[in-house]
Write an enzyme that holds these catalytic residues in place. Structure first.
Site, mmCIF file in Angstrom:
data_model
loop_
_atom_site.group_PDB
_atom_site.id
_atom_site.type_symbol
_atom_site.label_atom_id
_atom_site.label_comp_id
_atom_site.label_asym_id
_atom_site.label_seq_id
_atom_site.Cartn_x
_atom_site.Cartn_y
_atom_site.Cartn_z
ATOM 1 C CG HIS A 153 -2.012 -0.994 1.059
ATOM 2 N ND1 HIS A 153 -3.396 -0.674 0.875
ATOM 3 C CD2 HIS A 153 -1.933 -2.424 1.306
ATOM 4 C CE1 HIS A 153 -3.958 -1.859 0.663
ATOM 5 N NE2 HIS A 153 -3.164 -2.783 1.169
ATOM 6 C CG ASP A 356 0.354 9.255 0.844
ATOM 7 O OD1 ASP A 356 0.183 8.007 1.179
ATOM 8 O OD2 ASP A 356 -0.139 10.103 1.146
HETATM 9 C C1 GDG Z 1 -2.216 4.022 3.429
HETATM 10 C C2 GDG Z 1 -1.120 4.268 2.534
HETATM 11 C C3 GDG Z 1 -2.679 4.286 0.751
HETATM 12 C C4 GDG Z 1 -8.023 10.219 7.889
HETATM 13 N N1 GDG Z 1 -8.541 11.498 9.055
HETATM 14 C C5 GDG Z 1 -9.851 11.024 9.298
HETATM 15 C C6 GDG Z 1 -10.039 9.789 8.578
HETATM 16 N N2 GDG Z 1 -9.003 9.590 7.814
HETATM 17 C C7 GDG Z 1 -9.316 8.495 6.616
HETATM 18 C C8 GDG Z 1 -9.290 8.924 5.274
HETATM 19 C C9 GDG Z 1 -8.712 7.899 4.520
HETATM 20 C C10 GDG Z 1 -8.022 7.239 5.432
HETATM 21 O O1 GDG Z 1 -8.254 7.895 6.826
HETATM 22 C C11 GDG Z 1 -6.272 7.586 5.181
HETATM 23 O O2 GDG Z 1 -5.985 6.934 3.782
HETATM 24 P P1 GDG Z 1 -4.776 7.451 3.034
HETATM 25 O O3 GDG Z 1 -4.789 6.619 1.750
HETATM 26 O O4 GDG Z 1 -4.948 8.839 2.902
HETATM 27 O O5 GDG Z 1 -3.548 7.335 4.119
HETATM 28 P P2 GDG Z 1 -2.887 5.931 4.991
HETATM 29 O O6 GDG Z 1 -3.647 5.989 6.195
HETATM 30 O O7 GDG Z 1 -1.506 6.555 5.129
HETATM 31 O O8 GDG Z 1 -3.034 4.591 3.993
HETATM 32 C C12 GDG Z 1 -1.796 5.156 1.446
HETATM 33 C C13 GDG Z 1 -3.652 3.573 1.624
HETATM 34 O O9 GDG Z 1 -2.851 2.976 2.590
HETATM 35 C C14 GDG Z 1 -4.611 2.594 0.966
HETATM 36 O O10 GDG Z 1 -3.814 1.855 -0.035
HETATM 37 O O11 GDG Z 1 -3.547 5.228 -0.116
HETATM 38 O O12 GDG Z 1 -0.846 5.770 0.457
HETATM 39 O O13 GDG Z 1 -0.112 5.325 3.251
HETATM 40 O O14 GDG Z 1 -10.003 7.166 4.161
HETATM 41 O O15 GDG Z 1 -10.600 9.431 5.110
HETATM 42 N N3 GDG Z 1 -11.389 9.226 8.770
HETATM 43 C C15 GDG Z 1 -12.049 9.610 9.831
HETATM 44 N N4 GDG Z 1 -11.876 10.440 10.701
HETATM 45 C C16 GDG Z 1 -10.421 11.150 10.544
HETATM 46 O O16 GDG Z 1 -9.915 12.225 11.426
HETATM 47 N N5 GDG Z 1 -13.171 9.083 9.984
#
Ligand code: GDG
Length: 460
Positions: A153, A356
């Site tokens: 990921h 990322d």
């Molecule tokens: C890894 C990889 C890859 C965030 N703050 C809150 C909240 N979130 C949710 C977002 C999103 C998720 O968390 C974060 O996903 P990301 O993709 O931006 O980042 P990582 O956690 O680092 O994920 C990344 C991912 O895996 C999938 O393959 O895209 O590159 O690092 O869904 O909305 N959700 C809630 N409250 C928050 O305050 N409910």
């Protein structure tokens, strides 16, 4: 008859699944039947020699237990203080300790044994993320010939950064145990090929697969997505803000796990640059940064938290008015529907990672917009999402002036251009939706060259 799907991920959902990836894997398991295996949230150290049932309907959820030392060494240590910084180009933050690697291998080997005991001949195993890189070679060493897929990921590391690992040569060998290695972007695939090309144990076959010692592995990109339809639906009926009388005229939103890979200091400084004279003081833009707490037991995460508090204090001290606080740094997680509502309310989504894998927030921001009056996505070129999202304003987050300029442009952008960029981005978000991602990956895994013969190895 096809066998079960066995999903392995460190985190396993308890209760109703929420969030893109967890929902997608849940759906895949619902459709095919099978088992989801993850680390037990129960801190109990007893019963590490077996998998524990976390519930059986409509598919099995099974958990492996960790001792407190293993949690510290395998999870916070090798996974999050070695592999995470190496993959996110922060080798300066790598912390090498022999017990980290020893417990990482021990936990993976124990898990491999537990899985091997229960495996049917047709079962397909889908392993997620950097916590389990060696799982396939360990399963192979136990005689398992089933199809095993892996999805990373996070970014594939630069070849020079791999040298920082305690035994850099492990990385390619671990991956070669899988039939299919899925990566987020074409650039990640290029980096993986560069690693294999530089390795004398690897040979490229004419069909594009890599032969590594006795194994054949396919490497391909599968850009992960979101349940776009669900988010569009939530956004259309969402509450768009907690602001009341203090509703900002211009809202810039960021929502990230509080992680040094997300470029939050750069985001705050760029916002400071914007306030410093690029913008009409009457406009009074507000940057709302939601930063959900993450890995607070790792020193690098404590440092970044203090750094962000200091920068936000400085910017607010300098620019706040009695009735305006320009930077709101909310260091907690907010309710998902509220978050989507805030994304819809915002004029700008500001996503600034320095590295990322994909960045789902960028895709969620797009899906949450009102098609008749959409906001603008300002997106780091270092997010995997930037590879296809050409409708976003792409920036280099290290260049504070460029980021500030892009936000200024976004705030002033005429409706026609906003709509045009939004439609481009929404198409990408819909085309890469999570159900498509799961189906594409599993179809490709099913078509991979099977593992026929095994040469058990002394050590995995
Ligand atoms: C890894 C990889 C890859 C965030 N703050 C809150 C909240 N979130 C949710 C977002 C999103 C998720 O968390 C974060 O996903 P990301 O993709 O931006 O980042 P990582 O956690 O680092 O994920 C990344 C991912 O895996 C999938 O393959 O895209 O590159 O690092 O869904 O909305 N959700 C809630 N409250 C928050 O305050 N409910």
């Amino acid at each position: 008859m096809a066998g079960r799907l066995i999903v392995v991920s460190n985190r396993i959902p308890t209760g109703d699944p929420s969030g893109g990836l967890v929902v997608a894997l849940h759906d895949a398991l619902l459709a095919r039947g099978g088992t989801w295996i993850g680390a037990d949230p129960d801190p109990s150290e007893e019963g590490r020699d077996r998998l524990h049932d976390l519930g059986n309907v409509p598919y099995q959820k099974r958990a492996f237990r960790l001792s407190a030392a293993e949690r510290a060494n395998y999870y916070s240590g090798y996974a999050n203080s070695v592999l995470w910084p190496v993959c996110h180009r922060r080798t300066d933050l790598v912390e090498i300790r022999s017990e980290y690697r020893a417990d990482y291998l021990a936990v993976n080997l124990r898990l491999a044994r537990l899985i091997a005991k229960e495996l049917g001949p047709q079962d397909v195993i889908w392993v997620h993320d950097y916590h389990f890189l060696p799982l396939a070679t360990m399963l192979r060493s136990l005689g398992v010939t089933n199809r095993i897929g892996f999805f990373l990921h996070i970014p594939f590391p630069n070849i020079t950064d791999l040298d920082v690992l305690p035994r850099p040569e492990d990385f390619a060998r671990w991956l070669s145990g899988y039939n299919l290695v899925g990566l987020q972007t074409r650039r990640d695939v290029a980096r993986a090929f560069e690693m294999f090309r530089a390795d004398p144990r690897a040979e490229f076959l004419r069909d594009g697969t890599v032969k590594f010692e006795e194994n054949i592995v396919s490497v391909a990109s599968f850009p992960i997505g979101i349940d776009s339809e669900q988010i569009e639906g939530i956004a259309a009926r969402a509450d768009t803000g907690p602001f009341g009388a203090a509703d900002p005229r211009e809202l810039i939103i960021g929502a990230d796990r509080l992680d040094y890979s997300k470029g939050l200091p750069q985001k705050f400084e760029a916002f400071g640059r914007l306030l410093q004279g690029r913008i009409d003081p009457q406009a009074r833009p507000t940057l709302l940064q939601i930063a959900s707490p993450s890995r607070a037991d790792v020193a690098a995460y404590q440092q970044i938290t203090s750094e962000l508090q200091a920068i936000s204090g400085r910017i607010n001290g300098r620019y706040s008015e009695l009735d305006w606080q320009p930077l709101r740094f909310v260091h907690r997680s907010v309710d998902r529907e509220r978050l989507i509502g805030l994304m819809r309310r915002a004029e700008v989504g500001l996503v600034t990672p320095l590295a990322d894998g994909m960045n789902l927030v960028a895709k969620e921001f797009v899906a949450a917009q009102d098609p008749e009056d959409p906001g603008v996505l300002v997106l780091s070129r270092f997010a995997g999402a930037a590879e296809d999202m050409k409708g976003a304003l792409l920036i280099n987050p290290h260049d504070l002036d460029e980021t500030a300029g892009a936000v200024e442009l976004a705030l002033a952008m005429p409706l026609a251009e906003r709509k045009c960029r939004f439609e481009d981005c929404l198409q990408v978000v819909r085309d890469s939706r999570i159900s498509v991602w799961t189906d594409r990956y599993l179809a490709r895994l099913a078509s991979c060259v099977p593992t026929l013969s095994l040469a058990p190895r002394a050590s995995a």
